[in-house]
Scaffold this motif. Structure first.
Motif: not given
Length: 574
Positions: A387-409
């Motif tokens: 397995x590899x860790x969950x990963x994303x390549x956000x194009x905007x700060x909003x996308x990055x923040x969404x991934x971060x909040x989902x990770x915390x949740x």
């Protein structure tokens, strides 16, 4: 020019101690590096390797420290019994600047001083012998071997034997200054030596390989840093892990990396580096200790994966029977274990998540961009069933923040932001990696503890916490807490701290700075109480980080940066 001094005798440990003493009286970093370089040039290759480790407070090679298991308290008891100074502890500690000087003062109580006969090689061999002692009555046999060495030591030698054993040299020779000394000895650029150190992980071996005259073909000169890395990939020797810098939020991380980044889930587990070559698999901890036997299920999964050889970086977490992550403390029951492995394996399974590729098919990949390493890792993981860790390549700060909040949740600690162009820099907090976590936390070192009272009577349960000063290597207190541990953890921590004791006065036990704890806090305050000028507010211990060494603790400089990032800060003193 390289120093090619004629070697006319075996180097004595007394000469080493005299050099250390002179360093402690030298303020200039350049002079310290020059003095050490000149001394190293007089030694043969074996002595160079050992002396370099001794200068930076390492009794054994990197990754072997745990085997020594000699505490400052044990040294004190041995030397006090030898000299009849058992009842002079309070007076000696009041007069001594540090623990090494206290042992020197004890040894001066002897009726006569022995002639200096110890050699650098002999001391190294004795440390190795002590580290190798295991099994029934091992502690007593270790102390007997230690006693024999101190009986032969002069007072000055005893001082520096002690300082090496407790890793508290306090003479201005940091690892950075040692790199300069090795470069001077070898006549090589310091950046080349620094690169070799990143790849090798053990300064002694770097110095030996770079020493003029050590190579089989002198005309080719010392090996390049890349030669170190290629050799380690072939020999299954660990590289030091790359580290991430902390930042308070995703937006700052996004801006710092120029918007060209990937985000990865940050797991609350143990860092592992895995070397695979056919049927052979080795697993190393972040402190470079081999822990292969502790994790048989990972070995079984990766063994016989095919013809490809590789080195990968990842994280291991403990899980419950349903596969849900468990606390970090639970995982520590697995790592380093040598007995009842199968029983604990059944009770406490683990999962491996990979996040970087360091070498593939005998070639180091650390200088390739992260984007290339990540793509190759994804393909390799599919081939070997990992397995590899969950990963994303956000194009905007909003996308990055969404991934971060989902990770915390989802229960992750946070995220690690990685520049797509970043290289893997072993042992360094590279600018290309940034960690963003939910809580404000720092990894600090326990340097003293108070005996408790009331319900906590009989336990060392109020801990003095210190950050590392990266300029001096010293640990500087920044706070104190008794919060965060359970009664069982208080009891266990007391058992761990007592053997590390250096001195005790007025209910406070000063200990060797060896135990790293993760400390959560609400904010950083200015404080005249501490030398650092800063103190943690509402500090509490959230994890005992046995996977981290004191050298990996957060620094005073990091604390100062965190203080400046705070939105609300105390007014500066008038």
């Amino acid at each position: 020019m390289p120093r090619n001094a004629l070697i006319v005798r075996v180097a004595s440990f007394y000469d080493f101690a005299r050099v250390c003493q002179s360093l402690s009286q030298t303020a200039s970093r350049l002079q310290i590096a020059e003095t050490v370089a000149e001394f190293l040039a007089t030694l043969d290759p074996d002595e160079v390797e050992v002396a370099v480790r001794f200068f930076v407070g390492r009794a054994t090679a990197s990754g072997e420290e745990k085997r020594l298991k000699v505490s400052g308290r044990a040294v004190w008891k041995i030397v006090a019994a030898m000299t009849g100074g058992e009842d002079q502890g309070e007076e000696i500690f009041a007069a001594a600047e540090d623990f090494g000087e206290a042992i020197e003062m004890l040894l001066k109580l002897r009726a006569s001083e022995p002639e200096p006969t110890l050699t650098i090689r002999e001391v190294a061999a004795r440390f190795e012998e002590i580290a190798a002692i295991e099994g029934p009555s091992s502690r007593g046999r270790k102390l007997d071997a230690l006693r024999e060495m101190f009986e032969r030591a002069t007072a000055l030698e005893g001082k520096y034997l002690t300082k090496i054993l407790i890793r508290e040299m306090r003479h201005g020779m940091s690892e950075g200054t040692m790199l300069e000394a090795i470069a001077r000895m070898a006549g090589r650029p310091v950046e080349e030596v620094r690169r070799a150190s990143m790849l090798e992980g053990d300064l002694g071996r770097v110095a030996r390989a770079m020493r003029p005259g050590e190579q089989a073909r002198p005309s080719t000169g010392p090996p390049s840093a890349e030669a170190f890395g290629a050799e380690r990939a072939r020999a299954m020797k660990p590289l030091r892990p790359m580290l991430a810098q902390p930042m308070p939020n995703v937006a700052q991380a996004f801006a710092a990396l120029g918007g060209k980044l990937a985000l990865e889930h940050k797991l609350d587990g143990a860092r592992v580096q895995i070397h695979c070559a056919g049927a052979e698999v080795k697993i190393f901890s972040r402190r470079l200790n081999e822990i292969t036997r502790s994790l048989p299920e990972i070995v079984e999964r990766l063994r016989n994966h095919g013809p490809r050889a590789f080195i990968v970086d990842g994280e291991v977490i403990a899980v419950d029977p349903e596969g849900r992550p468990l606390a970090f403390q639970e995982l520590m029951r697995r790592l380093g274990r040598r007995r009842e492995i199968e029983r604990v394996r059944a009770e406490l399974p683990v999962r491996l998540f990979l996040f970087d590729l360091l070498a593939l098919d005998g070639e180091l990949w650390i200088d390739r961009p992260y984007s290339e390493r990540a793509a190759a890792l994804k393909s390799l993981a599919q081939q070997v069933g990992a397995e590899t860790v969950g990963r994303a390549e956000p194009r905007t700060v909003a996308e990055a923040e969404k991934f971060y909040q989902a990770a915390l949740a989802a229960g992750y600690e946070g995220v690690v932001a990685k520049s797509l162009a970043s290289r893997y820099t072993p042992g360094a907090r590279g600018r290309g990696w940034i960690k963003v976590k939910r809580a404000h936390t720092l990894d600090l070192v326990i340097v003293a503890a108070d005996w408790g009272y009331g319900r906590r009577k009989g336990w060392l349960s109020n801990y003095c916490l210190a950050a590392r000063d990266e300029k001096t290597g010293r640990f500087v207190e920044v706070g104190k807490t008794y919060k965060g541990l359970t009664d069982e953890q208080f009891r266990t921590m007391t058992g761990r701290l007592r053997p590390l004791a250096i001195s005790e006065a007025h209910g406070t036990v000063t200990v060797r700075p060896e135990i790293v704890v993760e400390v959560a806090y609400s904010d950083i305050q200015r404080s005249p109480q501490y030398e650092s000028g800063m103190a943690l507010r509402f500090a509490r211990i959230v994890a005992i980080r046995d996977d981290k060494s004191p050298g990996e603790a957060d620094t005073i400089q990091t604390m100062a940066e965190e203080f400046e990032r705070q939105t609300v800060k105390p007014r500066p003193p008038r």
